[in-house]
Design an enzyme around this catalytic site. Structure first.
Site, PDB file in Angstrom:
ATOM      1  N   SER A   1       0.812  -1.218   0.000  1.00  0.00           N
ATOM      2  CA  SER A   1       0.000   0.000   0.000  1.00  0.00           C
ATOM      3  C   SER A   1       0.845   1.266   0.000  1.00  0.00           C
ATOM      4  O   SER A   1       0.488   2.256  -0.664  1.00  0.00           O
ATOM      5  CB  SER A   1      -0.941  -0.012   1.209  1.00  0.00           C
ATOM      6  OG  SER A   1      -0.209  -0.134   2.426  1.00  0.00           O
TER       7      SER A   1
ATOM      8  N   GLU B   1      10.474  -9.925  -4.365  1.00  0.00           N
ATOM      9  CA  GLU B   1      10.957  -8.803  -3.571  1.00  0.00           C
ATOM     10  C   GLU B   1      12.367  -9.057  -3.065  1.00  0.00           C
ATOM     11  O   GLU B   1      13.241  -8.173  -3.132  1.00  0.00           O
ATOM     12  CB  GLU B   1      10.023  -8.562  -2.387  1.00  0.00           C
ATOM     13  CG  GLU B   1       8.674  -7.982  -2.765  1.00  0.00           C
ATOM     14  CD  GLU B   1       7.731  -7.903  -1.593  1.00  0.00           C
ATOM     15  OE1 GLU B   1       6.738  -7.176  -1.694  1.00  0.00           O
ATOM     16  OE2 GLU B   1       7.981  -8.586  -0.573  1.00  0.00           O
TER      17      GLU B   1
END
Length: 206
Positions: A79, A153
């Protein structure tokens, strides 16, 4: 070269806005931290959501200074990173290439008009890689990799010359490890990895 996640040096602080601070370390990156008064306990849910959005935006904005001319930018997932992606068109002229850590991030980058490269296409080089954190303690030691994009990631973070972490005070915990941390394992190595985790006093759950 910085090849692993590290806590950031809190020695240097830069003010973001009233009540907000960004802890900055030029080698390892930056993490945004907000300090709120006890009056926050009386704020309604709508105001809390707006404050949360503002804090994420502050942290994302603070990271823009690490995007210098000619960078190959690695973009994380989450987010707070979504706030960063919305800001990236303002520094488009500084970015030579963009590498994404997830399908969702790729979609968002393409919606902003960026052509997304693979890590192989950039020669395995990224500088900087900007991503959020799942947890941080007061020493700014981090846990990253609690979601579905954890493998990509970590690969991009490992390839990056600099890792810039953006987060707000909602990620602060007294002790790291408040949730089960996923580990991606190839099927043939399941039992081998489980034994190694047991030696580390961890309890693997499949």
């Amino acid at each position: 070269r910085q090849r692993r996640f590290a806590g950031l040096n809190p020695a240097t602080k830069c003010p973001l806005s009233s009540g907000h601070f960004c802890f900055r370390d030029l080698q390892h990156g930056t993490i945004g931290v907000d300090r709120l008064s006890s009056a926050a306990n009386f704020i309604d849910r709508g105001d809390r959501q707006r404050m949360s959005s503002d804090k994420k935006l502050n942290a994302a904005t603070a990271s823009l200074e690490f995007i210098e001319a000619g960078v190959t930018l690695g973009v994380g997932t989450g987010s707070t990173v979504n706030c960063l992606i919305e800001l990236l068109p303002s520094v488009r002229d500084r970015i030579d290439a963009v590498v994404s850590s997830s399908i969702d991030t790729t979609r968002r980058l393409e919606e902003q008009g960026f052509e997304v490269s693979t890590l192989n296409e950039t020669g395995g080089r990224v500088d900087p890689y900007i991503d959020g954190a799942d947890e941080s303690n007061k020493r700014l030691q981090l846990i990253k990799g609690g979601g579905g994009a954890l493998t990509r990631e970590k690969v991009i973070a490992g390839a990056a010359r600099r890792f810039v972490c953006i987060a707000d005070d909602s990620k602060l915990v007294g002790m790291l490890g408040t949730f089960p941390l996923p580990i991606e394992v190839v099927p043939m190595a399941k039992e081998f990895v489980a034994r190694r985790l047991l030696k580390l006093r961890a309890q693997p759950v499949w």
